[in-house]
Motif scaffolding. Structure first.
Motif, PDB file in Angstrom:
ATOM      1  N   TRP A   1      58.308  49.077 -28.735  1.00 32.88           N
ATOM      2  CA  TRP A   1      57.832  47.887 -28.049  1.00 32.88           C
ATOM      3  C   TRP A   1      56.312  47.855 -28.226  1.00 32.88           C
TER       4      TRP A   1
ATOM      5  N   VAL B   1      55.524  42.453 -28.350  1.00 32.45           N
ATOM      6  CA  VAL B   1      55.345  41.977 -26.968  1.00 32.45           C
ATOM      7  C   VAL B   1      53.854  41.850 -26.651  1.00 32.45           C
TER       8      VAL B   1
ATOM      9  N   ASP C   1      62.660  43.836 -19.576  1.00 34.43           N
ATOM     10  CA  ASP C   1      63.368  43.828 -20.857  1.00 34.43           C
ATOM     11  C   ASP C   1      63.640  45.253 -21.347  1.00 34.43           C
ATOM     12  N   ILE C   2      62.641  46.133 -21.219  1.00 34.33           N
ATOM     13  CA  ILE C   2      62.851  47.527 -21.644  1.00 34.33           C
ATOM     14  C   ILE C   2      63.905  48.190 -20.766  1.00 34.33           C
TER      15      ILE C   2
ATOM     16  N   SER D   1      63.916  52.522 -29.938  1.00 32.57           N
ATOM     17  CA  SER D   1      63.251  51.225 -30.040  1.00 32.57           C
ATOM     18  C   SER D   1      61.746  51.376 -29.866  1.00 32.57           C
TER      19      SER D   1
ATOM     20  N   ILE E   1      58.190  42.343 -19.705  1.00 29.00           N
ATOM     21  CA  ILE E   1      58.427  43.415 -20.676  1.00 29.00           C
ATOM     22  C   ILE E   1      59.096  44.602 -20.000  1.00 29.00           C
TER      23      ILE E   1
ATOM     24  N   THR F   1      62.407  47.160 -33.436  1.00 28.09           N
ATOM     25  CA  THR F   1      61.008  46.880 -33.112  1.00 28.09           C
ATOM     26  C   THR F   1      60.902  45.544 -32.388  1.00 28.09           C
ATOM     27  N   PHE F   2      60.195  45.544 -31.264  1.00 25.69           N
ATOM     28  CA  PHE F   2      59.961  44.341 -30.479  1.00 25.69           C
ATOM     29  C   PHE F   2      58.457  44.119 -30.364  1.00 25.69           C
TER      30      PHE F   2
END
Length: 420
Positions: free
Chosen positions: A138, A164, A176-177, A136, A173, A161-162
């Motif tokens: 970020w 942030v 979340d990760i 992923s 964040i 893909t995020f």
């Protein structure tokens, strides 16, 4: 800094890799990525990727100090994380990373090949084998990343893909990760990113996670497990629980070592153990191994009827790798002269830290392991044939968890102390 810790339990594999990136200055450039190469047809063969990753595994193992504690790392996780970062490397930075990581210098060909390699691993999954590889990105939502960089990572590494905002929501964040990591590793890695690691200057976090669970093709009978002595290299002995069985397994022996391979269900994955001969240290054997000699050793193994005595063991390792990479010759990516313009079109990014953490547990049912790697990028401011062989691992030995198609090492380490 290196921390190792030891306990004892069961069966699996996880590797996570983080790359945290920050910018060098406040200006925003939008130059074209002149370093991006045009498509060059097929990628390099998976066997070439595997051989390069294996050579890196032995290179980095040789840099890690030998102590009277167990060691486990996931060279696969480290290589995959660095491979994603490599997509943004240019000029001398690219050359050093290619040299130390044993990557092909043709970016397009390399990433196509790595994509095929990752797919080949996924194709090996069978009943009672779990293998999850996840990636992923970020990314800072208003930062000037090149679309071409994201496309390479997304297309070849199947990355999510995020978008942030590290400027205002760093704690959210971080959670979340960590939750993504926790989920992808089947709840084996918690709180990977500590408070304070993400800053206002963080621009990108790349995460690789690999999780594996493998049941032995033939389980060890718990009723045959017995406590016995394990002889450490400092002349101390500790009590350990030894699993045992009589079986026909791939085996090799010469005057310096014994090697034994125990397959997991389906036969596509196995654990290989290398036991030094009496009076020879694990470090001495490890110093003689590289990708070529490892391949030769595996090719020399033959199905042999034997008795095996293997200690149940656990190990956990945490190590900062940036100084090790510098010692290996990969200096530019950590310096003010780093060139990751393939990510942004400018020279704003530099790697600050590479943190790796891994664990392994081996019991009668199978194997469990986990690993995490964080790459933090900041801005540029400051045998007798008449006798049945016996493989009795009652002294320090080496281990490698690999797939049996590419012969690619996913996890590697040393058992120095399997104390109960």
């Amino acid at each position: 800094m290196m921390m190792t810790r030891l306990t004892v339990n069961p069966v699996f594999i996880i590797a996570i890799t983080l790359m945290i990136m920050t910018n060098n200055c406040t200006h925003r450039t939008h130059e074209a990525d002149n370093g991006q190469q045009e498509a060059a047809g097929e990628g390099i063969p998976e066997a070439t990727i595997s051989e390069g990753n294996n050579q890196f595994a032995f290179d980095i193992l040789g840099e890690l100090p030998h102590e009277n504690e167990n060691l486990v790392i996931s060279p696969f996780s480290i290589s995959t994380a660095i491979a994603m970062t490599y997509a943004g490397a240019r000029e001398g930075t690219l050359e050093q990373m290619a040299d130390i990581m044993h990557f092909d210098s043709d970016q397009d060909r390399f990433h196509r090949g790595y994509s095929n390699y990752l797919q080949s691993l996924s194709d090996l999954i069978e009943e009672d084998i779990r293998l999850n590889i996840a990636n992923s990105l970020w990314a800072q939502e208003d930062y000037h990343f090149l679309d071409s960089f994201f496309e390479i990572v997304q297309e070849n590494y199947d990355s999510e893909t995020f978008q942030v905002n590290y400027k205002t929501n760093r704690e959210e964040i971080r959670k979340d990760i960590n939750q993504w990591v926790y989920d992808e590793t089947r709840e084996k890695i918690e709180d990977l990113i500590a408070p304070g690691v993400l800053t206002r200057d963080t621009r990108l976090v790349l995460v690789n996670a690999i999780h594996f669970w493998g049941a032995w093709m033939k389980e060890f009978d718990p009723e045959l497990t017995r406590e016995n002595r394990f002889f450490m290299e400092n002349n101390d002995t500790v009590a350990a629980d030894f699993m045992s069985r009589e079986d026909t397994l791939p085996y090799y022996e010469d005057e310096r070592l014994q090697a034994l391979e125990i397959p997991y269900t389906g036969g596509n994955f196995s654990m290989m153990m290398v036991l030094p001969g009496e009076g020879i240290t694990a470090a001495e054997i490890e110093a003689t191994l590289d990708a070529q000699s490892f391949a030769s050793l595996t090719d020399s193994m033959e199905e042999t009827a034997l008795k095996a005595f293997i200690p149940k063991f656990e190990g956990e390792t945490k190590v900062d790798l940036e100084d090790i990479f510098r010692n290996m010759g990969m200096e530019l990516p950590f310096s003010r002269d780093a060139d990751f313009s393939g990510m942004t079109g400018d020279l704003e990014l530099v790697i600050d830290k590479v943190i790796h953490q891994a664990m392994i547990e081996v019991e009668e049912e199978g194997t469990e392991a986990a690993a995490a790697t964080a790459v933090v990028i900041i801005r540029k401011t400051a045998i007798d044939p008449d006798e049945t062989p016996v493989f009795r691992a009652n002294r320090p030995f080496l281990f490698y968890i690999k797939d049996n198609i590419n012969q690619s090492i996913l996890f590697a380490g040393r058992v120095m102390n399997p104390e109960k």
